[in-house]
Design a protein around this motif. Structure first.
Motif, short mmCIF file in Angstrom:
data_model
loop_
_atom_site.label_atom_id
_atom_site.label_comp_id
_atom_site.label_asym_id
_atom_site.label_seq_id
_atom_site.Cartn_x
_atom_site.Cartn_y
_atom_site.Cartn_z
N ASN A 228 42.25 23.48 38.93
CA ASN A 228 42.64 24.65 38.16
C ASN A 228 42.27 25.92 38.92
OD1 ASN A 228 43.49 23.16 35.76
ND2 ASN A 228 41.31 22.73 35.46
N GLY A 229 43.19 26.86 38.99
CA GLY A 229 42.93 28.10 39.70
C GLY A 229 44.13 29.03 39.71
N ARG A 256 46.10 28.77 47.86
CA ARG A 256 44.76 28.22 47.65
C ARG A 256 44.58 26.95 48.46
NH1 ARG A 256 41.72 30.09 43.20
NH2 ARG A 256 42.78 31.79 42.08
N TRP A 258 42.20 23.56 48.73
CA TRP A 258 41.35 22.73 47.88
C TRP A 258 40.71 21.61 48.70
CZ3 TRP A 258 41.58 24.53 42.80
CH2 TRP A 258 42.69 25.32 42.47
N CYS A 265 38.19 24.83 44.85
CA CYS A 265 38.96 25.71 45.72
C CYS A 265 38.01 26.36 46.72
CB CYS A 265 39.68 26.76 44.88
SG CYS A 265 40.62 27.96 45.84
N VAL A 268 41.00 31.33 49.00
CA VAL A 268 42.14 31.94 48.34
C VAL A 268 42.71 33.00 49.27
CG1 VAL A 268 42.99 33.19 46.33
CG2 VAL A 268 41.12 31.56 46.07
#
Length: 498
Positions: A228-229, A256, A258, A265, A268
């Protein structure tokens, strides 16, 4: 005496005439009675009587066989009449009688629980291979443990998404034994999915709610990580060569990176426009190529996140793929054009080499660009592209001329509203033909042979209830994953072929 004799003869002459007349009348009456008896006779008994007697066969056996054949034919007629009485047609009846029976499916019911995602469905019996082209139940019904009782088949000679299979059935290489597993925990449309690099069981998919899900499709399918991000749609992602990292692009204007082992993460990269497609360099994984809505192809340093090089094209870059050497990037834009871009594997420098313009009057964005290092049809490397209006093209690639593209064949599918992806079928295409798999807005997964323009569709899979937008093969090409707009991911298991 002569007179007496003549008298006797004269007296006896009327007798045979009367007898002959009586016999003719009796024969006519008998024929009339026989016809009446035939009309009123039980048809089953009459069919038995029509069976000719034979010296070497038992008459009783012949009569019983004839009776059974008659009852079989009559049962079909009566069944169709009953079906019509219910307001259905013959096609519906044909599909009904050809549906898979319970003894042919042999799939136990599953409990209807929200956490039953990624469950494993046992392999089917060999009898189910007769129905590999036909419909399974919808994925939502499967979640409730109910298999399809409907059986849909259609036939056509056009090359649209409603293409129907030829009457001889699918090719053996495209026989599927059913669904291997289903992932249905996602609450938004799954826009992109891929298997890990050289992996047969690592699967990841991105959704329109910004989530990225990583799962395994081994004998015990399960979700490994939920990433999630992103705040908006995940447009694309790619694995590193060792499958330790994933880089994803999104409509939220970010890229992003990961780390899968930790599910976090680690970097970014912010942009000024939506990031639409992304690829790792096949030779130097430290290079990360990204296409965005600002008409740019940007090369980032994976370790630092800094920009190495940038190239501006004519329209937004909607899809891309590298060749196997890493010296070329093939980019599709929002106008339906395909750009061949050369790339230095050491410095990351980019330069435009060729552009293949769209021949259509209406320009449609490219949804898929996929490279393959060898094809029997082209006797060399090839490129597969698909646009949103359903134009599917197949190019041969001249690597010695900086990725010059030559059109080999094309196929026009039904126009799409959504961005639907297609994929090569590499291992199957090495046997014969040139096969691809594609999603469609009629909720089916279609297989096409580009060498057969009149009968391009060779198989289809039914199980989704909503438009299928993503398809992907695993490394061994024994599992096919498909995703739809309702957030359901189905992993299909291909039948083993000798």
């Amino acid at each position: 005496m002569n007179g007496d004799a003549s008298d006797i003869t004269a007296e006896e002459d009327p007798t045979p005439t009367t007898t002959t007349t009586t016999k003719e009348e009796n024969n006519k009456n008998s024929d009339r009675n026989n016809k009446e008896n035939v009309n009123s006779m039980d048809p089953e008994l009459f069919s038995c009587l029509l069976q000719p007697a034979s010296a070497d066969l038992d008459p009783g056996y012949i009569g019983i066989r004839r009776l059974l054949l008659f009852r079989k034919a009559e049962s079909g007629v009566r069944g169709r009449l009953d079906w019509r009485c219910n307001g259905k047609g013959y096609v519906a009846y044909r599909n009904y009688i050809r549906r898979p029976r319970n003894w042919e499916l042999q799939i136990p019911s599953q409990a209807s629980t929200p956490g039953n995602s990624g469950r494993w469905l046992p392999s089917l019996s060999p009898h189910s291979l007769m129905f590999e082209v036909e419909s399974w139940s919808s994925s939502r019904d499967l979640r409730n443990g109910n298999l399809a009782s409907s059986h849909r088949t259609s036939f056509s000679s056009t090359a649209s998404d409603n293409d129907q299979l030829r009457r001889r059935g699918p090719e053996p290489g495209y026989s599927f034994v059913g669904m291997h597993c289903i992932f249905d925990q996602c609450k938004a449309s799954v826009t992109v999915l891929k298997f890990g690099h050289m992996s047969s069981d690592l699967l990841a998919y991105g959704a329109s709610d910004g989530t990225l899900t990583v799962c395994t499709v081994s004998e015990s399918p399960s979700i490994i990580k939920q990433l999630n991000g992103h705040s908006k749609d995940v447009t694309d992602f790619d694995f590193t060569s060792n499958n330790q990292y994933i880089a994803s692009s999104s409509m939220d204007k970010t890229v992003r990176v990961w780390e899968l082992s930790k599910g976090i993460c680690i970097r970014v990269i912010y942009g000024v426009s939506p990031q639409l497609c992304i690829r790792f360099h096949p030779v130097n994984n430290n290079f990360l190529s990204v296409g965005n809505a600002n008409k740019e192809v940007t090369v980032f340093n994976f370790s630092t996140g800094r920009i190495i090089n940038k190239l501006v094209l004519d329209s937004e870059v909607t899809s891309m793929d590298h060749d196997h050497t890493g010296q070329l990037i093939f980019c599709g834009d929002g106008q339906g054009c395909i750009h061949s871009v050369t790339m230095d594997s050491h410095s990351g420098a980019l330069s435009r080499s060729h552009r293949n313009r769209s021949t259509g009057k209406q320009k449609s964005p490219v949804t898929t660009v996929q490279y393959r290092s060898f094809s029997l049809l082209a006797r060399g490397p090839v490129l597969l592209t698909c646009t949103q209006d359903g134009s599917l093209t197949f190019f041969s690639v001249a690597l010695e001329i900086q990725g010059y593209l030559t059109l080999r064949c094309s196929l026009k599918l039904a126009s799409r509203v959504h961005s639907i992806r297609v994929s090569f079928c590499p291992l199957l295409s090495l046997e014969k033909g040139e096969y691809i798999v594609a999603g469609s807005e009629d909720s089916n997964v279609y297989f096409y042979d580009l060498t057969r323009p009149k009968h391009a569709c060779v198989n289809k899979l039914q199980g989704h209830r909503f438009p299928v937008v993503g398809v992907a093969w695993n490394h061994g090409e024994n599992l096919l994953a498909s995703s739809d707009l309702y957030g359901v991911v189905i992993v299909w298991k291909r039948a083993k072929t000798s």
